[in-house]
Structure formats: C-alpha cells, structure tokens
Write an enzyme that holds these catalytic residues in place. Structure first.
Site, short mmCIF file in Angstrom:
data_model
loop_
_atom_site.label_atom_id
_atom_site.label_comp_id
_atom_site.label_asym_id
_atom_site.label_seq_id
_atom_site.Cartn_x
_atom_site.Cartn_y
_atom_site.Cartn_z
N ASN A 1 -27.13 88.75 4.17
CA ASN A 1 -26.72 90.14 4.40
C ASN A 1 -25.60 90.62 3.48
O ASN A 1 -25.62 91.76 3.02
CB ASN A 1 -26.39 90.38 5.87
CG ASN A 1 -25.22 89.57 6.34
OD1 ASN A 1 -25.08 88.40 6.00
ND2 ASN A 1 -24.33 90.18 7.09
N GLU B 1 -19.72 80.96 11.44
CA GLU B 1 -19.60 82.41 11.62
C GLU B 1 -20.99 82.92 11.96
O GLU B 1 -21.88 82.92 11.11
CB GLU B 1 -19.04 83.04 10.34
CG GLU B 1 -17.62 82.53 10.07
CD GLU B 1 -17.01 82.96 8.75
OE1 GLU B 1 -17.76 83.39 7.85
OE2 GLU B 1 -15.78 82.86 8.62
N CYS C 1 -22.60 91.45 10.14
CA CYS C 1 -22.40 90.79 11.44
C CYS C 1 -21.46 91.60 12.33
O CYS C 1 -21.50 91.50 13.54
CB CYS C 1 -21.86 89.39 11.22
SG CYS C 1 -20.38 89.39 10.19
N GLU D 1 -11.92 81.26 9.82
CA GLU D 1 -11.59 81.12 8.41
C GLU D 1 -10.73 82.31 8.03
O GLU D 1 -10.51 83.21 8.81
CB GLU D 1 -12.87 81.01 7.57
CG GLU D 1 -13.66 79.75 7.92
CD GLU D 1 -14.73 79.37 6.90
OE1 GLU D 1 -14.55 79.63 5.71
OE2 GLU D 1 -15.75 78.78 7.32
P1 NAD Z 1 -30.19 82.57 9.24
O1 NAD Z 1 -29.50 81.77 10.27
O2 NAD Z 1 -31.64 82.83 9.41
O3 NAD Z 1 -30.06 81.89 7.81
C1 NAD Z 1 -28.80 81.60 7.26
C2 NAD Z 1 -28.93 80.43 6.33
O4 NAD Z 1 -29.27 79.27 7.07
C3 NAD Z 1 -30.01 80.59 5.27
O5 NAD Z 1 -29.53 80.06 4.05
C4 NAD Z 1 -31.15 79.75 5.83
O6 NAD Z 1 -32.04 79.25 4.85
C5 NAD Z 1 -30.39 78.61 6.48
N1 NAD Z 1 -31.10 77.91 7.55
C6 NAD Z 1 -31.99 78.41 8.43
N2 NAD Z 1 -32.39 77.45 9.29
C7 NAD Z 1 -31.73 76.31 8.95
C8 NAD Z 1 -31.70 74.99 9.49
N3 NAD Z 1 -32.43 74.62 10.54
N4 NAD Z 1 -30.89 74.08 8.89
C9 NAD Z 1 -30.12 74.42 7.84
N5 NAD Z 1 -30.12 75.66 7.29
C10 NAD Z 1 -30.90 76.60 7.85
O7 NAD Z 1 -29.37 83.92 9.12
P2 NAD Z 1 -29.73 85.19 8.25
O8 NAD Z 1 -30.91 85.85 8.86
O9 NAD Z 1 -29.76 84.79 6.82
O10 NAD Z 1 -28.42 86.10 8.46
C11 NAD Z 1 -28.27 87.03 9.48
C12 NAD Z 1 -27.43 86.46 10.62
O11 NAD Z 1 -26.18 86.03 10.13
C13 NAD Z 1 -27.12 87.48 11.70
O12 NAD Z 1 -27.25 86.87 12.96
C14 NAD Z 1 -25.65 87.83 11.45
O13 NAD Z 1 -24.94 88.31 12.56
C15 NAD Z 1 -25.13 86.52 10.97
N6 NAD Z 1 -23.90 86.70 10.19
C16 NAD Z 1 -22.68 86.35 10.73
C17 NAD Z 1 -21.49 86.55 10.03
C18 NAD Z 1 -20.14 86.21 10.60
O14 NAD Z 1 -19.18 86.16 9.83
N7 NAD Z 1 -20.01 85.95 11.89
C19 NAD Z 1 -21.56 87.12 8.76
C20 NAD Z 1 -22.80 87.47 8.25
C21 NAD Z 1 -23.97 87.24 8.96
#
Ligand code: NAD
Length: 496
Positions: A165, A264, A298, A477
């Site tokens: 994102n 996060e 997020c 962080e």
């Molecule tokens: P996601 O969890 O689908 O993917 C994030 C990353 O994790 C990707 O690189 C993906 O390939 C990897 N991944 C997925 N499954 C995995 C596994 N089993 N093992 C290891 N790696 C794995 O998230 P997304 O769809 O890319 O991002 C959106 C989400 O991120 C939303 O829920 C959003 O709220 C959250 N987010 C949180 C913050 C924060 O600071 N709290 C910031 C940005 C986004």
C-alpha cells in the site's frame, strides 16, 4: 487526456525485475507478471525467488554480518546518507516506478512516498548517531559500588516483509534502522509492488554497500518466498507490515527459534467528530483520512462518529468532497484518486460494498465502479463511497475493508462516542475533531489505539512511537523504539 504515462503504458515492453543477492542480480525459479492497476496492462516480469535463492540470500547476509557489525558507525551512517542522496538523484525514476505499480496520483508519490523513503535513511542515520544508551551507578554492600551501562547489539540477519500500500515508504522505514544498527537485511517486498524495491537495490549497489549486507528477494507469500524467508532458521529477527492474518502465520514461523518480531498490522480506525469542531477543516481532514491512497493506508478512517446536531451537515459535506474526487491518469494534474492495487483487491472491496447493502446500509454516494470510458476501464478503479444507517454490529463496521469507504453514524454524548470508537478488535489509530482542548486530550487518552490524532490525521514525526494494539500489531517502531528493536540493549555491569 494524453499523458506521458499513458504513452508508456501503451508502448513500453514489460520490464524485467531481478532479485539482488550477495551484490549480484539473480534470476529465480520462475517469473510472474505484474499488471498495472491503471489499465490492466502487463508492466513487469518479476523473478520469483525459490527456497534455494532465499537460502543463498540468508547465507550471504550471515556471512556479511560480522563485517557490517564491526564497520565504524560513522561509516555506516555516511552510507545511509549516501543512499538518501542517491534516491534523490534518481527521484523521477522512483516516482515513475511507484506510480506505475500502484496508480497513485503523481503528486502523492512526489510529496509523500519517495521523499519519506529518502528521509527514513537520513532520520535513522542521525538517530543512531545521537543514541546515548543508559548508565546507572549502583550501590554495593562493600561501599565501592558498581556501574551499569547499556550498549546496542544488532540481531545479525533481519528479514523484512512488506505490503503494497505504501511500498517504498514502508520498506525503507524498516531497512534504514536495521542497517543503521549494524544488521544485514533480506527484504521481501509485496509481489504487487516490486519496482521501487528493485530500484533501491540498484541504489545500494551504486553507493557501494558491501556484498550481502542488503539482499532483495521477490515473490509471493504463503508457501513461497515470504514463507521460505520467515521460516528460515538463519534469520535472527523478523519485521513485518501487512494483514493481521499474515502476521499470525509469521508469528507461528517465528516461534520456531523464539525469534524477535515487530508487527504493524491492520486497522479499523475511527474518527470522532464533535459538534464544536471547525466543520470545514474537519470535513477536509476526514475526507483525506478516508480517501488518501484510495483508502489503502493502514491508518485510514473507515468509521466516523458524528455528534448528532451536525450529523446531516457533515454527511452532506463529506458526500460533496467524495464526489469532487477525480479518477484518472496519475500524471494528469486533475487526478486526485488512484485505483485499488489489483483486480483481486477490488473484488474484495466491492464485496464489502455489496455486503453493506445487504446489511441495510444507505449508500450516500458511490458504491460501484466508475466508467472512465477509455483504456482505464481495464484498471482497478472503484468509486469513493459513503454509507450510513448500519448498526455497530454490522460486519462493515467490524472488518477492515482497505478501500475508499467510510460509514458515518451519529452519537449523542462523549462516552457513547468513546465506546463506539473502541468497539473493535483492532487498535491502530483514531482521530478526534473538536475545538475544545480539554475534550481533545481526554478523548484521545480514552482511545484504545497505538496512535490518536487531535484535529489532524497522518501527521507523522518519525521519532514518535508507531504501532497498534490488539489485532493491529505487536511492538512499536519509530525513534527510540526502532533503535530498541533493531539494536537489542545489552547491559554491562562493572564492579568497582
Ligand atoms: P499481506 O499480509 O497480504 O502481505 C504483506 C506481505 O506479506 C507481502 O509481501 C506478502 O507476500 C507477504 N506474505 C503473505 N503471506 C505470507 C506468509 N504466509 N509468510 C510470509 N510472508 C507472507 O498484506 P497486504 O495486502 O500486502 O497489505 C495490506 C495490509 O497491510 C492491510 O491489512 C493494512 O492495514 C496492513 N498495513 C498495516 C500497516 C501498519 O503500519 N500497521 C501499514 C501498512 C499496511
């Protein structure tokens, strides 16, 4: 409108993006296509790292770790500043890569994503330089005493897994402190946004970071690159940003070896709007917190609670702002709203729009897919949407949608607003809008979140703690908190 990007999308062959391991560009076990969310065209072919290449990346990082840890801090800091300088030198290339991968308005990439990426390297280089540690004089029975002091030690190899994102901003937010504190890194960006991470590897190479200190592996998550990396026994610590569900899977992987984690995760953030707010400023603020990055931050607001006397005026004002947003090519100056990241994510967002209707929502505006009348209709566009009329128990008010949508509900008294805002399993951020200073402080403190803003949103100082409670994350962080995660404190006690 004919724009520079439109010409590129129509004509340029897909770019080839490689992994970067031990200072060299590497192919993977297979390749996957990256499609632009702007028009659905194929813009890149990406090398997917299999288990063997992940093994090599971790081994390279382990081999480089002792040398990097012993590199004088002044040299590490200088290299981090050089990385920031080099990002700025290639600024336009980073901007183009980020907007092609995500479709976000160019103005956002120019003012937020890429400058923040560079700032992350400078900020953490400076913070590490100013870190003083702790010191205590301790009394002992013999009267001679002892002194205690703390030093910071890098973990060794840190695995960084990041989402799509805010691709560059969130990846550098973790890479910069990890490197500054003397860790070596294996980073896996989201498969949806591989471009700026690849450019960053070019920057690392160009500034002469020693081989193996920074490694980049592209690929998918479950049963693929992400899982190979987070399960790898050669990884000493894991830092992750993404969905809560993924965080739970990574937590299970990290349990093996009891490795430190920093998470996060998702959010279901509330805004509370009091009748004494500055209405125009509040409407602008809530419109921004709902629709920035097409709702894919997020921290974005998905629930708004408005004090009843101004409820109707507020809904009308938010509707007008939503309807003023203009979808279009990122480099068209008139564009203010980008697409969602992918067709798959749009299906998810649209399923929530449908669910809201089934649950009895009133659709104030939006709720569908816009017709843009040209190649853009092949992209992942969606209408900004305002809903009212749902009960607090509705799934739309409990689950993270991660799209340009907010539900607005009225409240009568402060306690009720606090109760409603906290009625979620998430706990990332909240925003309180009021001209009553005492109330602003009081309600902010009552929020069960990691961050609360009063009369603003997403106003970030990189020295402050960032993170969430409950399903929104683990650990903090930012500033001293990043130093504490990436450089574990060790106490040394000397008897005098
Ligand atoms: P996601 O969890 O689908 O993917 C994030 C990353 O994790 C990707 O690189 C993906 O390939 C990897 N991944 C997925 N499954 C995995 C596994 N089993 N093992 C290891 N790696 C794995 O998230 P997304 O769809 O890319 O991002 C959106 C989400 O991120 C939303 O829920 C959003 O709220 C959250 N987010 C949180 C913050 C924060 O600071 N709290 C910031 C940005 C986004």
């Amino acid at each position: 409108m004919e724009t520079r990007l439109k010409a590129i999308l129509g004509t340029r062959p897909p770019r080839s993006l490689s992994c970067y391991v031990n200072g060299a560009w590497r192919s993977g076990v297979s390749r996957f296509a990256k499609y632009s969310p702007i028009d659905g065209s194929r813009i890149a072919e990406v090398e997917e790292a299999g288990a063997a290449l992940v093994d090599e990346a971790v081994a390279a990082a382990r081999a480089a770790a002792p040398g990097w840890r012993e590199t004088p801090l002044s040299t590490r800091r200088r290299l981090l500043h050089r990385i920031a300088d080099e990002i700025e030198r290639r600024f336009d290339a980073f901007v183009e890569a980020e907007i092609l991968d995500t479709g976000r308005p160019e103005s956002q990439a120019r003012t937020l994503d890429i400058p923040r990426g560079a700032a992350n390297f400078r900020t953490f280089a400076d913070l590490v330089g100013a870190d003083s540690g702790e010191f205590f004089e301790t009394e002992t029975p013999d009267g001679a005493g002892a002194i205690n002091y703390t030093i910071r030690k890098p973990h060794g190899v840190v695995a960084i897994v990041s989402p799509w994102n805010l691709p560059f901003l969130l990846l550098t937010w973790k890479i910069a402190p990890a490197l500054a504190l003397g860790n070596c890194v294996v980073a896996k960006p989201s498969e949806e946004t591989p471009a700026t991470a690849t450019l960053l590897a070019e920057v690392m190479h160009a500034v002469g970071l020693p081989e193996g200190v920074f490694n980049l592996v592209h690929g998918h998550g479950p049963e693929a690159t992400g899982e190979f990396l987070t399960r790898h026994p050669g990884v000493d610590a894991i830092t992750f940003t993404g969905e809560t569900r993924t965080g739970a899977a990574i937590m299970r992987a990290a349990a093996e070896g009891v490795r430190p984690i920093s998470f996060e995760l998702g959010g279901k953030n509330a805004a509370i709007v009091f009748a004494d707010c500055d209405l125009e400023k509040t409407l602008d603020g809530v419109a921004r917190s709902t629709f920035l990055n097409c709702g894919q931050v997020c921290l974005c607001t998905e629930r708004v609670y408005v004090e009843r006397p101004i409820f109707d005026r507020f809904v009308q004002g938010l509707k007008e702002r939503a309807e003023r947003l203009a979808s279009g090519m990122p480099d068209d100056p008139a564009t203010t709203l980008g697409p969602l990241i992918s067709r798959e994510h749009r299906d998810k967002v649209l399923s929530y729009y449908a669910l809201a209707r089934d649950e009895g929502a009133i659709v104030v505006t939006g709720g569908g897919v816009p017709s843009l009348g040209d190649a853009l209709d092949g992209g992942c566009w969606v209408e900004p949407t305002i809903l009212t009329g749902l009960p607090q128990t509705a799934r739309l008010l409990q689950e993270e949608v991660f799209g340009p949508v907010a539900h607005v509900a009225p409240f009568d008294i402060e306690e009720e607003a606090i109760m409603l805002a906290n009625d979620t399993r998430y706990g990332l951020a909240a925003a309180i809008w009021t001209e009553n200073l005492s109330r602003g402080h009081r309600v902010a403190r009552a929020m069960e979140t990691g961050i609360a803003w009063v009369n603003s949103w997403f106003l970030r100082d990189l020295r402050t703690p960032f993170g969430g409670v409950r399903l929104s994350g683990l650990g903090r962080e930012g500033g001293a908190h990043s130093l504490a995660f990436y450089g574990e404190p060790m106490n040394i006690c000397v008897k005098l």
